[in-house]
Each structure stands twice: as structure tokens, then as C-alpha cells.
Design a protein around this motif. Structure first.
Motif, mmCIF file in Angstrom:
data_model
loop_
_atom_site.group_PDB
_atom_site.id
_atom_site.type_symbol
_atom_site.label_atom_id
_atom_site.label_comp_id
_atom_site.label_asym_id
_atom_site.label_seq_id
_atom_site.Cartn_x
_atom_site.Cartn_y
_atom_site.Cartn_z
ATOM 1 N N ALA B 205 0.836 -1.202 0.000
ATOM 2 C CA ALA B 205 0.000 0.000 0.000
ATOM 3 C C ALA B 205 0.870 1.251 0.000
ATOM 4 N N LEU B 206 1.967 1.200 0.745
ATOM 5 C CA LEU B 206 2.877 2.355 0.785
ATOM 6 C C LEU B 206 3.483 2.624 -0.585
ATOM 7 N N VAL B 207 3.911 1.539 -1.243
ATOM 8 C CA VAL B 207 4.514 1.695 -2.563
ATOM 9 C C VAL B 207 3.509 2.296 -3.534
ATOM 10 N N THR B 208 2.242 1.926 -3.351
ATOM 11 C CA THR B 208 1.206 2.475 -4.224
ATOM 12 C C THR B 208 0.969 3.953 -3.936
ATOM 13 N N GLY B 209 1.367 4.413 -2.741
ATOM 14 C CA GLY B 209 1.197 5.824 -2.423
ATOM 15 C C GLY B 209 -0.071 6.106 -1.634
ATOM 16 N N VAL B 210 -0.558 5.102 -0.907
ATOM 17 C CA VAL B 210 -1.760 5.311 -0.102
ATOM 18 C C VAL B 210 -1.402 6.180 1.107
ATOM 19 N N HIS B 211 -2.321 7.051 1.463
ATOM 20 C CA HIS B 211 -2.102 7.967 2.575
ATOM 21 C C HIS B 211 -2.007 7.194 3.899
ATOM 22 N N PRO B 212 -1.107 7.632 4.813
ATOM 23 C CA PRO B 212 -0.915 6.883 6.061
ATOM 24 C C PRO B 212 -2.205 6.618 6.834
#
Lengths: 330, 309
Positions: B205-212
Motif C-alpha cells: 500500500a505504501l509503494v502504491t502511495g496510499v495515505h498513512p
């Protein structure tokens, strides 16, 4: 190949981790672990770069540092003409759309509480917010079809799929935004051999269809050979050799590469039983305290005095073949 | 051979053209396991009956909880015994009030205290712990040290002070219990978050750029709800016990309101006059409800964590 434009250019990238020894006091100076110690490479459009090396040599860290998932010490990462290293999170977010990633453990990389439809749709929901639910579903189902999953399985959960299918889901998720670069972090190491072949063939097919570049990390040399245009060999955070795939396998110049290649099993029991493998002696040295000079000198069969004093740099010796060794093989 | 081929053909066609297959989520798996657990299932039924009783019971009551039956006053041990004729199904208390209505009311208040206390713990504790665990580093240290400091204060003391200063009311009781109930939950959730945030699906999810914060609510919280659910069902009886203890000390809910603790306290104080029913009826509801909560908590843990058995 050389005419194609360079998409990604990594220059002297260093990733150091500070490690506190056990029982350290507040004022104890942390130890520095040099996970990646000055690696450079270029990646062209539509090209596949394989990265190989032993476990713990910094393959995954290198890939993660390129996309700013781990902080880098120094160096430059130029993506489509602009330096992206150390960009603030909100500036980095639009770029995440263009660079996606596939993970090693297929099941662990899927949220167990979400249906695979939701999982594959997550990048869409993150980057294309104005899509209607119906459009999202259509795109997800089209992508599922593309990676060889039945679109009517959209409401199932990850634990209802096999490892190979889970990896297909991961691939679908990484490709749904039509990225320009996909980083594959050992995508087939957790799968058995027949499934490995399926997943690799799927990746190469999709690469041709969509024209994406791949960075393919693996420790299995035969897999890397099959898929890569060029191969980068890492040892203890240092690039020791980089070359076109076939050239590297036919004529390895670095003693480490040669030893690695000689250790690849041959799928013929008779040859395999009778041949002698030169094993790499010794253990991988600690990256906290790497050897002076050439990092491979402690295990190198051709070691000489110069190796302990001077650190060899990656030099072009023939065409596109680069090697970091004072005494390369012919 | 031909028939087999045809069957395979049909099967594959069915696979492709079939309706969307409904998946079986981990929650559905867990609920199946839960309902197969007899003790937990029975407890759920008992608890449901107790709750139903607090809603349906008042329609059968002859006396309200505030009315004093003057005819039994002064002769409670003889005239206030449980009977259907007098309308006092559970007898009367020492002041001639109908125990049936008072038990219903006490049950309502006690369950409310338990559920609201646990509810606050779930909402505040989950969010607080997930944020602390997910962001880590200094934020985590600051947030968790705050929790440690709050836990170090003897909360019974604070609770008693609160009730003394602001007066004894149900609202104050909720405030006091709510203030402390989330601390343990925050710790547990933070620990779970630490292990979940390093899973690959969070990295994906982080790699996809999802907000924290989206990651926290979409990926972290649903994956720790199992632990939260178990802990919450065990928190409810804890809250009820706390309230009962406070009420037993005479500091809890104020007359004419009552709770299990207050009723048991009154029943215990008159036991020497032979009015045993004043203790036994509230105690019965108290005990079966607490047992049910514990068994449900146990069943939930087994259902949500099949590996741990």
C-alpha cells in the motif's frame, strides 16, 4: 537497445543503517551497516535489469532505496530526467503511480481482510479518485483476465487462492495503473518451479504488451538469465559486475560471478553428479565491518596484495561489460 | 474419453461464464468456528436473554422501581417475600420497593456501564494505539509514555475523587470509567500494530502511495479487530465489576437509580434479617452475565485465532 531513452538512472547510491549494539547506552556511537555502498546503473525503456546476489547482499534494499522506501545516505536517482531521491512524501506520491512493485511472499502481500477485487482496485482508488465504482470494477476484471485469473472470482479472499494465483493478483495490482517501471522483489522465490515458469512467462508477456521496464531481483541465476536483458551482480552492497545477460553467463569476468554461475545446478542428474563445483569458500562478511579494499577479497581465489589496499571501481572492459576487479578473468 | 472431454468442456465453460463467486471472508470463518463452540454459543443465548429481559421485563411489572409498597413496610421479612400474588415477583427490598423492577433497572445500568466503558475503550484505544504503533519513533514514545503515566495513577482514587467532587451521577461514572478503560486497549492495539505494519501488504500500500491514515483504517484496523473484539468482551465484565465495587462502597449510582453492585450491597447488608432473596436475585443476574461475557470472550479468541489453540 542503446538508442532507447534512459528512464531511470541511479548514481552512486548509498544506503547506510545505524545500528545500536545490544545494551548500548544513549551516548554510544551507533554502528553503520553499509547495506548498499555506492551502486550505479541505468535502465532503459522496456528493458529488464536483473539483480542477483546472495541473501543479505542488499538487493532488496537497493530496490527500495530507488523508490525512496528506505532513506538513502547519498547518491542520485534520476527518474525521467528529474532527481527523485529525498523528495517529500507528497511530491513522491504522483510518482508512485509510475513505479510499482511485486513482492516475494504472494500471500503476505495481500491484505487478508479484503477481497481480491478491493486489493487490485486499491491503486485505482488511490490515484484515480473520480472513477465510478462500475468503471473500477470493469478495469479490475479486465486486468484479472489479462493476468489469467477468472473475472468471476473478484469477490473471493486471498486465502482461497494458491501461491501462484496470489502472485498473479499481486501482478494485477501492480499493473492496473499502467506503470512505466515495475520492481519485482524475488517474485518467484516462494513458488514451486512449474508455477515459477508460469509467472515468469506471464511477466514477460505483459512486459511486451505494455512496454514496461522491469527491475527483477532474484537469487536464482537461471531465472534471471531467462528474463533479463542486462544483469547486475551485487556482493555485500557493491556492484561487482554488470553486463548483458548472455555475455555474463558465457564469459563472467569477476571471480565471484564465475563462482556463482558454476554453482547453478544443471537439470541433468548424470552431469550434475559427476561435475565438480567450485564452492565459494567462507561466509559472507558482515556489512557492518566490510573488508578493506575489494569486498570480495576474503573469499576470492585470485586474491593478491593490491586487493586489500585499493577498492576496485566498476570499469567498462568490453562493450557494455562492466566489472569491478583488479584482476578480471579473461 | 469423449464423455470425459465433454464434461471438462462443460465445466470450464461454467467456470468462465458463471456468476461471480462469493468469497468466504475470515470473519465468516471465525463466526462459523464461534457458533460451533457450545459454551460460547450458550453464553451468547443467555446474555441475549438477559438483555431481552431488561427490555421486556418492565411490561410485566406490577410495581414501578420507585413506588414504595406501604403494606409491606416494616414487615419485609414476612410480607415482602417473592410471590406472584403480591406482584413482587422477586420480593421487595428493605424499603418496600419492588425488587423485580429494581433488578431490571440495575441490570440496565450495569450493562450500560460495561458496554459504554468498553465502547470508549474500543474507539479511543484502537485509534490511539494504531496511530502510535504505525507512526512509531518519537510519536510512539510520547503517546505511550502518556499512557504509562495515566496507568500509574491509582484510578480508583481518581474515580472516587471525581464522584465526590462532581457529585454522584451515572454520567460521572461513565466519564470516570471511560477515562481509564482505553489505556490497556491502547497498549494491546499498539503492540499488534507494530507487527502488522511490517507485513508486506502494508508495504504494498505504501509503494502504491496510499495515505498513512488510509492505511491505518483500511489495512491496520481491520486486521487487529479480532484482538480488539476479544479484549472488548473481556473488558465489559471488568467495567461492570469496577462499577459494582464503586456502588458497593456507596459511591456509585444515586437513588432512585440502582445497579447490580448497589443491589448486592443492600442485599448483603440485610442478610441477617432473613431476606435472602434481596441478595440472591441481583447476584444471580450478575453472575450469569459475567460468566457469559467471559465465555464469549474465550470463544471469540478461539474463533479468531485458530492457530493459538
Amino acid at each position: 537497445m542503446s538508442e532507447a531513452e534512459t528512464m531511470l538512472s541511479v548514481d552512486n547510491l548509498k544506503v547506510y543503517f545505524d545500528i545500536k549494539p545490544e545494551g548500548a547506552m544513549l551516548w554510544t556511537k551507533p554502528l553503520r551497516l553499509k547495506a548498499v555502498d555506492g551502486v550505479s546503473f541505468d535502465l532503459k525503456k522496456g528493458e529488464t535489469l536483473g539483480i542477483v546476489g546472495e541473501s543479505g547482499c542488499g538487493k532488496s534494499t537497493l530496490a527500495r532505496a530507488v523508490i525512496s522506501m528506505v532513506p538513502s545516505e547519498s547518491g542520485r536517482v534520476v527518474w525521467m530526467g528529474s532527481d527523485i531521491l529525498g523528495l517529500p512524501v507528497d511530491k513522491m506520491r504522483p510518482l508512485r503511480r509510475e513505479i510499482q512493485m511485486i513482492f516475494q511472499d504472494p500471500l503476505a502481500s495481500l491484505d487478508p481482510r479484503m477481497t481480491i477485487g478491493e486489493i487490485i482496485a486499491e491503486p485505482l482508488k488511490t490515484h484515480m479518485r473520480n472513477l465510478k465504482p462500475k468503471e473500477i470494477k470493469e478495469r479490475v476484471q479486465a486486468m484479472m483476465d489479462k493476468v489469467g485469473l477468472l473475472p468471476n472470482q473478484i469477490n473471493r479472499y486471498p486465502h482461497e487462492f494458491s501461491g501462484g494465483q496470489c502472485q498473479r493478483i499481486g501482478i494485477a495490482r501492480s499493473l492496473i495503473l499502467e506503470p512505466k517501471l515495475v520492481i519485482c522483489d524475488e517474485p518467484v522465490s516462494a513458488l514451486d518451479v512449474s508455477i515459477q515458469a508460469q509467472v515468469i512467462n506471464l511477466l514477460t508477456r505483459l512486459q511486451k504488451e505494455l512496454g514496461i521496464s522491469l527491475i527483477f531481483i532474484a537469487h536464482d541465476l537461471s531465472v534471471v538469465k531467462h528474463i533479463s536483458d542486462r544483469v547486475l551482480v551485487l556482493y555485500l552492497g557493491n556492484a561487482v559486475e554488470m553486463s548483458d545477460g548472455d555475455e555474463l553467463y558465457m564469459r563472467p569476468r569477476h571471480p565471484y560471478t564465475q563462482l556463482l554461475i558454476s554453482a547453478v545446478p544443471i537439470p541433468d542428474p548424470e552431469i550434475e553428479q559427476n561435475r565438480e563445483v567450485d564452492l565459494i569458500k567462507g561466509e559472507l562478511p558482515s556489512p557492518i565491518n566490510p573488508p578493506s579494499g575489494c569486498v570480495f577479497r576474503t573469499r576470492c581465489p585470485r586474491v593478491q596484495e593490491k586487493c586489500a589496499k585499493e577498492k576496485p571501481v566498476l570499469q567498462t572492459i568490453e562493450g557494455t561489460h562492466q566489472v569491478a576487479c583488479h584482476f578480471p578473468l579473461d | 474419453m469423449a464423455i470425459a472431454d465433454q464434461k471438462v468442456q462443460e465445466f470450464s465453460e461454467r467456470l468462465v461464464t458463471a456468476e461471480e463467486i462469493k468469497g468466504r471472508s475470515l470473519w465468516q470463518d471465525a463466526s462459523r468456528r464461534f457458533f460451533r463452540n457450545k459454551a460460547a454459543f450458550a453464553s451468547l443465548i443467555v446474555l441475549t436473554l438477559v438483555v431481552l429481559f431488561t427490555f421486556v421485563g418492565p411490561y410485566f411489572a406490577v410495581w414501578s422501581n420507585e413506588e414504595i409498597d406501604w403494606s409491606v413496610l416494616g414487615q419485609v421479612p414476612t410480607k415482602g417475600v417473592p410471590s406472584f400474588e403480591s406482584g413482587h415477583f422477586f420480593g421487595t427490598d428493605d424499603l418496600g420497593r419492588d425488587l423485580y423492577s429494581r433488578v431490571i433497572q440495575g441490570t440496565q445500568i450495569s450493562l450500560l456501564v460495561g458496554i459504554i466503558g468498553a465502547g470508549i475503550a474500543v474507539l479511543v484505544g484502537t485509534f490511539y494505539g494504531a496511530v502510535a504503533g504505525y507512526f512509531g519513533g518519537r510519536i510512539d514514545s510520547a503517546m505511550m509514555r502518556t499512557v504509562d503515566i495515566l496507568l500509574a495513577i491509582p484510578y480508583m482514587f481518581i474515580l472516587i475523587l471525581l464522584l465526590m467532587v462532581f457529585g454522584r451521577s451515572v454520567l460521572m461514572l461513565f466519564v470516570g470509567i471511560g477515562l481509564v478503560s482505553w489505556l490497556g486497549m491502547a497498549r494491546i492495539v499498539r503492540g499488534q500494530t507494530l507487527s502488522i505494519k511490517n507485513k508486506e501488504f502494508v508495504e504494498a500500500a505504501l509503494v502504491t502511495g496510499v495515505h498513512p491514515f488510509t492505511i491505518i483504517f483500511r489495512h491496520i484496523v481491520p486486521n487487529l479487530l479480532g484482538v480488539v473484539a476479544v479484549y472488548a468482551t473481556l473488558l465489559v465484565p471488568e467495567m461492570i465489576l469496577t462499577e459494582s465495587f464503586i456502588s458497593f462502597l456507596g459511591l456509585g449510582v444515586q437513588e432512585p437509580n440502582t445497579s447490580w453492585g448497589a443491589l448486592i450491597s443492600q442485599g448483603a447488608s440485610t442478610i441477617q434479617y432473613g431476606t435472602l432473596w434481596q441478595l440472591l436475585f441481583p447476584l444471580f443476574f450478575f453472575v450469569i452475565s459475567l460468566f457469559s461475557f467471559y465465555f464469549i470472550g474465550d470463544g471469540l479468541r478461539d474463533a479468531l485465532d485458530p492457530k493459538d489453540r
